[in-house]
Design a protein around this motif. Structure first.
Motif, mmCIF file in Angstrom:
data_model
loop_
_atom_site.group_PDB
_atom_site.id
_atom_site.type_symbol
_atom_site.label_atom_id
_atom_site.label_comp_id
_atom_site.label_asym_id
_atom_site.label_seq_id
_atom_site.Cartn_x
_atom_site.Cartn_y
_atom_site.Cartn_z
ATOM 1 N N GLY A 139 0.830 -1.211 0.000
ATOM 2 C CA GLY A 139 0.000 0.000 0.000
ATOM 3 C C GLY A 139 0.859 1.254 0.000
ATOM 4 O O GLY A 139 0.604 2.205 -0.738
ATOM 5 N N GLY A 140 1.912 1.242 0.820
ATOM 6 C CA GLY A 140 2.823 2.384 0.879
ATOM 7 C C GLY A 140 3.534 2.603 -0.451
ATOM 8 O O GLY A 140 3.716 3.742 -0.898
ATOM 9 N N LEU A 141 3.932 1.494 -1.096
ATOM 10 C CA LEU A 141 4.609 1.593 -2.397
ATOM 11 C C LEU A 141 3.721 2.300 -3.426
ATOM 12 O O LEU A 141 4.177 3.209 -4.132
ATOM 13 N N ILE A 142 2.459 1.876 -3.498
ATOM 14 C CA ILE A 142 1.540 2.477 -4.478
ATOM 15 C C ILE A 142 1.288 3.937 -4.121
ATOM 16 O O ILE A 142 1.286 4.826 -4.984
ATOM 17 N N PHE A 143 1.091 4.186 -2.832
ATOM 18 C CA PHE A 143 0.846 5.536 -2.322
ATOM 19 C C PHE A 143 2.018 6.465 -2.674
ATOM 20 O O PHE A 143 1.836 7.562 -3.204
ATOM 21 N N GLY A 144 3.224 5.996 -2.409
ATOM 22 C CA GLY A 144 4.417 6.806 -2.667
ATOM 23 C C GLY A 144 4.680 6.995 -4.152
ATOM 24 O O GLY A 144 5.080 8.075 -4.599
ATOM 25 N N PHE A 145 4.441 5.913 -4.921
ATOM 26 C CA PHE A 145 4.602 6.034 -6.374
ATOM 27 C C PHE A 145 3.628 7.085 -6.907
ATOM 28 O O PHE A 145 3.994 7.928 -7.744
ATOM 29 N N GLY A 146 2.382 7.052 -6.398
ATOM 30 C CA GLY A 146 1.380 8.029 -6.828
ATOM 31 C C GLY A 146 1.781 9.454 -6.489
ATOM 32 O O GLY A 146 1.602 10.372 -7.302
ATOM 33 N N LEU A 147 2.344 9.646 -5.307
ATOM 34 C CA LEU A 147 2.785 10.996 -4.921
ATOM 35 C C LEU A 147 3.899 11.489 -5.836
ATOM 36 O O LEU A 147 3.937 12.656 -6.227
ATOM 37 N N ALA A 148 4.823 10.572 -6.180
ATOM 38 C CA ALA A 148 5.921 10.959 -7.071
ATOM 39 C C ALA A 148 5.413 11.188 -8.490
ATOM 40 O O ALA A 148 5.779 12.173 -9.143
ATOM 41 N N TYR A 169 8.130 12.363 2.555
ATOM 42 C CA TYR A 169 8.758 11.029 2.511
ATOM 43 C C TYR A 169 9.000 10.643 1.046
ATOM 44 O O TYR A 169 10.059 10.122 0.690
ATOM 45 N N ALA A 170 7.994 10.888 0.217
ATOM 46 C CA ALA A 170 8.126 10.542 -1.201
ATOM 47 C C ALA A 170 9.247 11.351 -1.853
ATOM 48 O O ALA A 170 9.954 10.863 -2.735
ATOM 49 N N SER A 171 9.410 12.593 -1.407
ATOM 50 C CA SER A 171 10.444 13.453 -1.975
ATOM 51 C C SER A 171 11.833 12.876 -1.706
ATOM 52 O O SER A 171 12.724 12.950 -2.557
ATOM 53 N N LEU A 172 12.000 12.298 -0.527
ATOM 54 C CA LEU A 172 13.268 11.632 -0.221
ATOM 55 C C LEU A 172 13.487 10.486 -1.214
ATOM 56 O O LEU A 172 14.601 10.266 -1.687
ATOM 57 N N GLY A 173 12.399 9.795 -1.559
ATOM 58 C CA GLY A 173 12.484 8.668 -2.477
ATOM 59 C C GLY A 173 12.894 9.057 -3.889
ATOM 60 O O GLY A 173 13.516 8.270 -4.600
ATOM 61 N N ILE A 174 12.544 10.268 -4.312
ATOM 62 C CA ILE A 174 12.953 10.689 -5.661
ATOM 63 C C ILE A 174 14.346 11.318 -5.649
ATOM 64 O O ILE A 174 14.772 11.925 -6.635
ATOM 65 N N ARG A 200 3.649 1.738 10.891
ATOM 66 C CA ARG A 200 3.777 3.083 10.304
ATOM 67 C C ARG A 200 5.173 3.302 9.705
ATOM 68 O O ARG A 200 5.328 4.014 8.716
ATOM 69 N N VAL A 201 6.184 2.694 10.324
ATOM 70 C CA VAL A 201 7.529 2.750 9.745
ATOM 71 C C VAL A 201 7.537 2.020 8.395
ATOM 72 O O VAL A 201 8.094 2.514 7.408
ATOM 73 N N VAL A 202 6.886 0.851 8.350
ATOM 74 C CA VAL A 202 6.828 0.082 7.110
ATOM 75 C C VAL A 202 6.075 0.871 6.034
ATOM 76 O O VAL A 202 6.485 0.924 4.866
ATOM 77 N N PHE A 203 4.977 1.503 6.419
ATOM 78 C CA PHE A 203 4.197 2.327 5.482
ATOM 79 C C PHE A 203 5.064 3.441 4.892
ATOM 80 O O PHE A 203 5.084 3.658 3.675
ATOM 81 N N THR A 204 5.816 4.115 5.763
ATOM 82 C CA THR A 204 6.657 5.221 5.297
ATOM 83 C C THR A 204 7.794 4.720 4.413
ATOM 84 O O THR A 204 8.106 5.343 3.387
ATOM 85 N N LEU A 205 8.402 3.583 4.791
ATOM 86 C CA LEU A 205 9.445 3.005 3.926
ATOM 87 C C LEU A 205 8.850 2.671 2.559
ATOM 88 O O LEU A 205 9.502 2.859 1.519
ATOM 89 N N GLY A 206 7.610 2.171 2.558
ATOM 90 C CA GLY A 206 6.935 1.882 1.295
ATOM 91 C C GLY A 206 6.766 3.149 0.457
ATOM 92 O O GLY A 206 6.980 3.127 -0.766
ATOM 93 N N ILE A 207 6.381 4.242 1.092
ATOM 94 C CA ILE A 207 6.209 5.512 0.369
ATOM 95 C C ILE A 207 7.532 5.934 -0.279
ATOM 96 O O ILE A 207 7.585 6.315 -1.456
ATOM 97 N N ALA A 255 10.898 6.066 -5.122
ATOM 98 C CA ALA A 255 12.194 5.734 -5.731
ATOM 99 C C ALA A 255 12.000 4.955 -7.028
ATOM 100 O O ALA A 255 12.750 5.157 -7.998
ATOM 101 N N VAL A 256 11.001 4.076 -7.054
ATOM 102 C CA VAL A 256 10.702 3.341 -8.287
ATOM 103 C C VAL A 256 10.336 4.323 -9.390
ATOM 104 O O VAL A 256 10.799 4.213 -10.535
ATOM 105 N N TYR A 257 9.534 5.321 -9.040
ATOM 106 C CA TYR A 257 9.189 6.347 -10.033
ATOM 107 C C TYR A 257 10.451 7.072 -10.513
ATOM 108 O O TYR A 257 10.632 7.307 -11.715
#
Lengths: 153, 165
Positions: free
Chosen positions: A16-25, A111-116, B75-82, B87-89
């Motif tokens: 769920g977090g992956l999809i959520f974060g991908f969507g934000l990016a 959080y998503a911004s860190l990911g990009i 919540r940590v797992v959720f944030t790591l997922g975000i 990062a995948v994007y």
């Protein structure tokens, strides 16, 4: 929430977090500049992001309670996200609004911004933890004072 | 790229959606889908800002944070997922890293106010804005109108004072 978690609980949260974060990016909400463009009326795209997401989640919140009684991984009852209203919603919302308008950054998007790869966003993340800590200390003290009025300092 | 070069100087935009609508609509649907996946499996209507307080409970004994101990692990797992999802994007669509030009002092001070405000105000753009509005919660709708209005006024003032980026 049940004490014995289903083995798929954490994997599902991660997905769920992956999809959520991908969507934000993908929506570019992880870029403060794009959020500021919205707040300055240069690009109204953010409306599609927030309300598009709310409509999708709204369908699930409306439909799931009619289909099933409880969630498979937790046994929790399907409900809606309802919080009590009081003055704090306005005060906190106002403070959040000033911060959001100044920086163009909110928690999920940060959080998503860190990911990009936006390492500069660490300034905002450090600030958010500091702010959350400050209010936590203040409210913990106030709660202690309320619990023992005679012992308040 | 062309749209970035054609950004209007100040005031009224040349068009309401200079970068098109699809990236925002598709991205927004995915944000909602992420929340729905978690909700379908767990019944949890997740927000992103509680992570701040719940994570502080690992390192602080303040009574305020104790209420979030039960949820802090997921919540940590959720944030790591975000972070990973973004990062995948970045790797497959963005073609590398991207860094903001918004000045650090704006990010830091804004971040402090966001951290205080979301926690006192019971939610943020995802908790109130996505899950709360999706729940037709009056509290969340009032919360969103409050922070959206104040943020617009703030951003306009900051822009009028000539602060950029």
């Amino acid at each position: 929430m049940s004490s014995n978690r289903h083995p798929l609980f954490m994997p599902l949260i991660l997905v769920g977090g992956l999809i959520f974060g991908f969507g934000l990016a993908y929506s570019h909400m992880a870029r403060p500049e794009v959020v500021l463009d919205f707040l300055q009326f240069d690009d109204f795209g953010l409306l599609f992001v927030m309300f598009g997401a709310a409509i999708v989640s709204g369908i699930a919140f409306a439909v799931m309670p009619r289909i099933r009684d409880s969630a498979p991984l937790t046994g929790d009852i399907y409900g809606r996200r309802l919080k009590s209203f009081d003055r704090n919603v306005l005060i906190g919302g106002g403070i959040f609004g000033v911060g959001w308008g100044l920086s163009g950054i909110c928690p999920g998007a940060a959080y998503a911004s860190l990911g990009i790869g936006n390492v500069t966003i660490l300034w905002a993340l450090v600030g958010m933890f500091a702010g959350a800590y400050l209010q936590g200390v203040w409210r913990s003290k106030r709660a202690a004072a309320d619990a023992a009025p005679t012992g308040a300092d | 790229m062309l749209a970035e070069l054609a950004v209007p100087a100040q005031g009224v935009p040349a068009e309401p959606f200079p970068n098109g609508i699809s990236r925002y609509a598709i991205g927004g649907l995915l944000v909602g889908l992420g929340a729905v996946v978690i909700y379908l499996g767990t019944g949890i209507a997740a927000g992103a800002s509680t992570f701040l307080e719940s994570t502080l409970s690992y390192v602080s004994d303040q009574s305020r944070f104790k209420r979030y101990r039960a949820s802090r692990d997921w919540r940590v797992v959720f944030t790591l997922g975000i972070i990973l999802g973004a990062a995948v994007y970045a790797v497959f669509w963005q073609g590398g890293t991207w860094t903001t030009d918004v000045q650090p002092w704006r990010l830091l001070i804004g971040g402090v106010l966001v951290g205080i405000g979301t926690r006192i105000g019971k939610g943020c753009t995802s908790g109130h804005g996505v899950c709360g509005v999706g729940s037709a919660s009056r509290t969340s709708i009032v919360g969103v109108i409050t922070f959206l209005t104040v943020a617009i006024v703030t951003a306009q003032i900051v822009q009028a004072m000539g602060v950029s980026p």
